[in-house]
Design an enzyme around this catalytic site. Structure first.
Site, mmCIF file in Angstrom:
data_model
loop_
_atom_site.group_PDB
_atom_site.id
_atom_site.type_symbol
_atom_site.label_atom_id
_atom_site.label_comp_id
_atom_site.label_asym_id
_atom_site.label_seq_id
_atom_site.Cartn_x
_atom_site.Cartn_y
_atom_site.Cartn_z
ATOM 1 N N TYR A 1 0.835 -1.365 -0.154
ATOM 2 C CA TYR A 1 -0.094 0.008 0.093
ATOM 3 C C TYR A 1 0.926 1.246 0.035
ATOM 4 O O TYR A 1 1.670 1.336 0.672
ATOM 5 C CB TYR A 1 -0.737 0.021 0.975
ATOM 6 N N ASP B 1 9.189 3.030 0.273
ATOM 7 C CA ASP B 1 8.092 3.523 0.892
ATOM 8 C C ASP B 1 8.314 3.166 2.631
ATOM 9 O O ASP B 1 7.977 2.098 2.879
ATOM 10 C CB ASP B 1 6.903 3.030 0.544
ATOM 11 N N LYS C 1 3.416 9.084 9.006
ATOM 12 C CA LYS C 1 3.238 8.458 10.390
ATOM 13 C C LYS C 1 4.297 8.901 11.442
ATOM 14 O O LYS C 1 4.107 10.041 11.950
ATOM 15 C CB LYS C 1 3.099 7.032 10.310
HETATM 16 C C1 LIG Z 1 -0.076 4.827 5.768
HETATM 17 C C2 LIG Z 1 0.762 4.703 4.617
HETATM 18 C C3 LIG Z 1 0.770 5.493 3.335
HETATM 19 C C4 LIG Z 1 -0.399 6.538 3.162
HETATM 20 O O1 LIG Z 1 -0.080 7.484 4.354
HETATM 21 P P1 LIG Z 1 -1.337 8.263 4.631
HETATM 22 O O2 LIG Z 1 -0.628 9.536 5.796
HETATM 23 O O3 LIG Z 1 -2.276 7.638 5.189
HETATM 24 O O4 LIG Z 1 -1.594 9.181 3.335
HETATM 25 C C5 LIG Z 1 1.757 5.117 2.415
HETATM 26 N N1 LIG Z 1 2.567 4.018 2.363
HETATM 27 C C6 LIG Z 1 2.313 3.187 3.463
HETATM 28 C C7 LIG Z 1 3.491 2.124 3.294
HETATM 29 C C8 LIG Z 1 1.808 3.358 4.457
HETATM 30 O O5 LIG Z 1 1.441 2.296 5.601
#
Ligand SMILES: *Cc1c(COP(=O)(O)O)cnc(C)c1O
Length: 422
Positions: free
Chosen positions: A142, A237, A265
């Site tokens: 994701y 990511d 995060k």
């Molecule tokens: C949570 C998440 C995102 C998206 O971040 P948001 O702040 O919710 O837009 C992107 N990549 C990873 C790996 C994530 O866990």
């Protein structure tokens, strides 16, 4: 009296599904979500006053625990000076220096407001820098909800993806190529078939959005080599793994250097912050230095920067935090594996029990989990005061406030409930 049910009924009248982010609706477990009043340390409290052990931690940011006294104090002090200026502040420089000074692969960084925005911008940058079009992503990873990333299944690893969401055009999805996690051959085949047109490979260096699926030995190194060979950028990511697996995230943990990395995060300590960064030569393509446009009215917001700084400073000041939460992760994973007899994947402070006995190494094997069984488990966990994400495919996030007794309670409770619902 305020109850979660009444609030949810009101919410559903004025917000799609009653929520501002779909997982919060508890749809996959068929329950009414508790409305949260407050949280402290590793505990969260709903409006009815129920207390839960919180293994969600706002989906990752709360590595120090909720309402950490130093973070709250810093924000409280700063807030009196005003909430937003849309102009340069020292705080932005401080947070950028904190990161660039400790993460060798991040020579320059740009702050944005979410992980989604960080990824979307990093992809644009990769395309702008390489002057190539296609992107390789992995099934089950994701990367936020930008159009090009809402592609996961399609018809297997070697085909063009189909959009996962209505409203994403075929055009937005067709430059996204899908590979299989932990399978270098699937990446190499895509590279060969799209010779000279792959701008980047984007990967969760430990997948944590199909449950927790660590990268196999050699997988990330292999991606590094393939990217070098075919002239594509490697993007980690690190929205979940950044500042969690180690201060330097998965890049430090695995010793593999990406060209660009995205953060979110933890970087905002609970405030809406995302960021992307990497080699100077690449980052210099971002506007106003270069021709890749990216901007943000609230980017680098002073209150958000303050929360991020207060969080990262504590992580830097006490590297023992990582030993502590990683040990707790080992302990919880071992205990859950013992009482459940199921597959428990874990890395550092990220833990996931799959409702299957088969090994889980990629999207297809993750999908073998019995999600109906998870539903029943989830409802009873919540009733017992254990708050995990309302989905099989999420991680348990451990923060430093968990005690051995609480982990034991969690393990015993899992064991008891699994016995009951057998
Ligand atoms: C949570 C998440 C995102 C998206 O971040 P948001 O702040 O919710 O837009 C992107 N990549 C990873 C790996 C994530 O866990």
């Amino acid at each position: 009296m305020k109850t979660s049910q009444r609030l949810f009924d009101r919410a559903k009248e004025v917000m799609p599904g009653g929520v501002n982010s779909p997982v919060r609706a508890f749809a996959s477990v068929g329950m009414t979500p508790p409305f949260i009043e407050k949280a402290r340390g590793n505990k969260i409290y709903d409006v009815e006053g129920n207390e839960y052990l919180d293994y969600v931690g706002s989906w990752g940011p709360m590595i120090l625990g909720h309402a950490d006294p130093k973070v709250i104090a810093a924000v409280g002090k700063r807030i009196e000076k005003g909430l937003s200026f849309g102009a340069c502040t020292e705080l932005e420089v401080e947070l950028a220096e904190l990161i660039c000074g400790h993460l060798p692969h991040v020579e320059m960084i740009r702050m944005v407001n979410s992980g989604t925005e960080a990824v979307m911008s990093a992809l644009r940058l990769a395309r702008g820098y390489t002057k190539k079009n296609k992107i390789i992503k992995f099934e089950g990873c994701y990367h936020g909800h930008s159009d090009a990333m809402l592609v996961k299944a399609g018809s297997g690893a070697m085909t063009f993806g189909d959009p996962d969401s209505a409203g994403v055009t075929k055009g937005a999805a067709e430059d996204t190529l899908l590979a299989r996690y932990n399978d270098l051959d699937s990446v190499e085949t895509l590279m060969k078939n799209n010779r000279d047109d792959v701008a980047c490979v984007i990967v969760e260096a430990t997948a944590a959005n199909m449950g927790v699926v660590p990268a196999k030995e050699g997988f990330l190194q292999g991606l590094r080599s393939l990217c070098d060979q075919y002239g594509a950028l490697l993007i980690f990511d690190e929205v979940i793994t950044g500042f969690r697996l180690a201060f330097g995230g998965a890049a430090e943990y695995f010793g593999v250097t990406p060209d660009l990395a995205t953060y979110g995060k933890i970087i905002g300590g609970g405030m809406p912050v995302g960021a992307y960064g990497g080699r100077k030569e690449i980052m210099k393509c971002v506007s106003p230095l270069g021709s890749v446009y990216q901007a943000g009215t609230l980017s680098g917001n002073p209150i958000a920067m303050t929360a991020g700084i207060a969080t990262l400073e504590q992580l830097l000041a006490d590297p023992g935090i990582y030993d502590d939460i990683n040990e707790k992760g080992d302990y919880l994973a071992e205990g859950l594996g013992r009482v459940s007899g199921r597959t428990v994947n874990h890395i550092g402070s990220l833990v996931c029990m799959f409702n299957t006995k088969e090994p889980v190494t990629d999207y297809d094997s993750a999908r073998k989990s019995d999600t109906e069984g998870f539903r029943r488990l989830f409802a009873k966990l919540l009733a017992a005061g254990i708050y995990v994400a309302p989905s099989q495919y999420e991680a348990m996030f451990i923060n430093r406030c968990f005690t051995r007794e609480e982990l034991d309670f969690t393990i015993e409770t899992y064991g008891r409930i699994l016995e009951e619902i057998k």
